[in-house]
Scaffold this motif. Structure first.
Motif, PDB file in Angstrom:
ATOM      1  N   GLN A  19     -21.389  -9.086 -21.223  1.00 35.76           N
ATOM      2  CA  GLN A  19     -22.027  -8.942 -19.830  1.00 35.76           C
ATOM      3  C   GLN A  19     -23.233  -7.841 -20.224  1.00 35.76           C
ATOM      4  O   GLN A  19     -24.305  -7.992 -19.665  1.00 35.76           O
ATOM      5  CB  GLN A  19     -21.285  -8.241 -18.908  1.00 35.76           C
ATOM      6  CG  GLN A  19     -21.629  -8.197 -17.389  1.00 35.76           C
ATOM      7  CD  GLN A  19     -21.752  -9.352 -16.622  1.00 35.76           C
ATOM      8  OE1 GLN A  19     -21.984 -10.615 -17.302  1.00 35.76           O
ATOM      9  NE2 GLN A  19     -21.626  -9.564 -15.273  1.00 35.76           N
ATOM     10  N   ALA A  20     -22.803  -7.008 -20.961  1.00 39.68           N
ATOM     11  CA  ALA A  20     -23.912  -6.091 -21.565  1.00 39.68           C
ATOM     12  C   ALA A  20     -25.244  -6.792 -22.150  1.00 39.68           C
ATOM     13  O   ALA A  20     -26.587  -6.539 -22.022  1.00 39.68           O
ATOM     14  CB  ALA A  20     -23.419  -5.055 -22.305  1.00 39.68           C
ATOM     15  N   ALA A  21     -24.984  -7.762 -22.768  1.00 38.62           N
ATOM     16  CA  ALA A  21     -25.848  -8.797 -23.560  1.00 38.62           C
ATOM     17  C   ALA A  21     -26.545  -9.455 -22.478  1.00 38.62           C
ATOM     18  O   ALA A  21     -28.207  -9.404 -22.544  1.00 38.62           O
ATOM     19  CB  ALA A  21     -25.375  -9.774 -24.438  1.00 38.62           C
ATOM     20  N   VAL A  22     -26.084 -10.018 -21.559  1.00 42.76           N
ATOM     21  CA  VAL A  22     -26.444 -10.770 -20.517  1.00 42.76           C
ATOM     22  C   VAL A  22     -27.571  -9.675 -19.736  1.00 42.76           C
ATOM     23  O   VAL A  22     -28.860 -10.110 -19.214  1.00 42.76           O
ATOM     24  CB  VAL A  22     -25.715 -11.601 -19.403  1.00 42.76           C
ATOM     25  CG1 VAL A  22     -26.279 -12.194 -18.334  1.00 42.76           C
ATOM     26  CG2 VAL A  22     -24.877 -12.430 -20.319  1.00 42.76           C
ATOM     27  N   SER A  23     -27.013  -8.566 -19.079  1.00 43.48           N
ATOM     28  CA  SER A  23     -27.754  -7.731 -18.563  1.00 43.48           C
ATOM     29  C   SER A  23     -29.048  -7.103 -19.172  1.00 43.48           C
ATOM     30  O   SER A  23     -30.232  -7.219 -18.383  1.00 43.48           O
ATOM     31  CB  SER A  23     -26.863  -6.401 -18.094  1.00 43.48           C
ATOM     32  OG  SER A  23     -25.785  -6.955 -17.589  1.00 43.48           O
ATOM     33  N   ASN A  24     -29.117  -7.261 -20.639  1.00 48.91           N
ATOM     34  CA  ASN A  24     -30.143  -6.686 -21.337  1.00 48.91           C
ATOM     35  C   ASN A  24     -31.248  -8.172 -21.347  1.00 48.91           C
ATOM     36  O   ASN A  24     -32.449  -7.722 -21.274  1.00 48.91           O
ATOM     37  CB  ASN A  24     -29.651  -6.413 -22.721  1.00 48.91           C
ATOM     38  CG  ASN A  24     -30.924  -5.886 -23.545  1.00 48.91           C
ATOM     39  OD1 ASN A  24     -31.758  -4.990 -23.567  1.00 48.91           O
ATOM     40  ND2 ASN A  24     -31.294  -6.747 -24.817  1.00 48.91           N
TER      41      ASN A  24
END
Length: 248
Positions: A19-24
């Motif tokens: 999710q952190a990668a998608v948010s970035n």
């Protein structure tokens, strides 16, 4: 305690990382030359006795990058350049030579060609690119830089050098925490005369907003499922303890 809690907890942690990668990616939809970050996991069989073969853990693999070219947008700015196809611009950062697809360049107070962050853009000979004061700049498709000083005769156009355009094997490149790409072994990539650029254009991010939003929703639902497994396991544990206490 039911060991499924550990399996679900590990799965939830991996989903948070994804999710952190998608948010970035979503945060960089409008970032010039941005490459979509991929969160990759692999299944790891659990060790020990009394385990079910369907219970596996997940481990994060080095994050990947989607390399498809983003759309080119015409800006009309003579200092904007975009790479057509494969290739990278070379930039001198505080942590050494790095590579980027972002070609939204500018000229600093020292008449040096720099990135949006103020880092010098490198020429084919490995040095910075210095341009005439208040001059007009033109880039050819192979990265050659021509400049005409303010008030100069058009016949006095000067060749200021050539951009360092590289195209190393992606397997040898690593994406740093600062967002810049570098060779994994700390080496310096050599210029590649097959790399072509377009002047007056910039490459936009290759992130698909719709796909990123769907991925974020799916990750949220999967995370909730992992939390439900942990909650159910905890409830069963409490009921079992209650029965044992009553029988005792």
């Amino acid at each position: 305690m039911d060991r499924i809690i550990y399996t679900a907890m590990n799965g939830a942690q991996r989903l948070l990382e994804q999710q952190a990668a998608v948010s970035n990616n979503l945060a960089n939809i409008n970032t010039t030359g941005f490459r979509e970050q991929l969160a990759i996991q692999r299944a790891v069989p659990l060790q020990g006795g009394g385990l079910f073969p369907t219970r596996v853990s997940a481990a994060t693999v080095t994050s990947g990058t989607r390399q498809e070219q983003g759309p080119l947008a015409e800006t009309g700015n003579p200092l904007d350049v975009a790479i057509r196809g494969d290739g990278w611009f070379a930039v001198q950062t505080p942590n050494g030579e790095a590579y980027t697809r972002a070609g939204d360049f500018s000229i600093d107070v020292n008449n040096m060609l720099v990135t949006k962050q103020g880092f010098p853009v490198l020429s084919a000979d490995g040095g910075p690119v210095e341009l005439p004061d208040r001059g007009s700049v033109t880039f050819s498709t192979d990265g050659q830089i021509s400049a005409l000083g303010a008030g100069d005769n058009p016949r006095d156009i000067q060749i200021m050098g050539q951009l360092k355009l590289v195209n190393p094997d992606m397997a040898e490149m690593v994406r740093g925490d600062d967002g810049w790409f570098r060779l994994a072994n700390g080496a310096v990539a050599q210029p590649d005369d097959q790399v072509s650029i377009a002047s007056g254009f910039v490459e936009k991010s290759n992130v698909n907003p719709a796909e990123a939003m769907v991925a974020m929703i799916n990750n949220t639902r999967r995370f909730e499922m992992q939390m439900k497994v942990i909650s159910d396991a905890s409830t069963r544990e409490e009921k079992a303890n209650s029965i044992l206490s009553t029988n005792g």
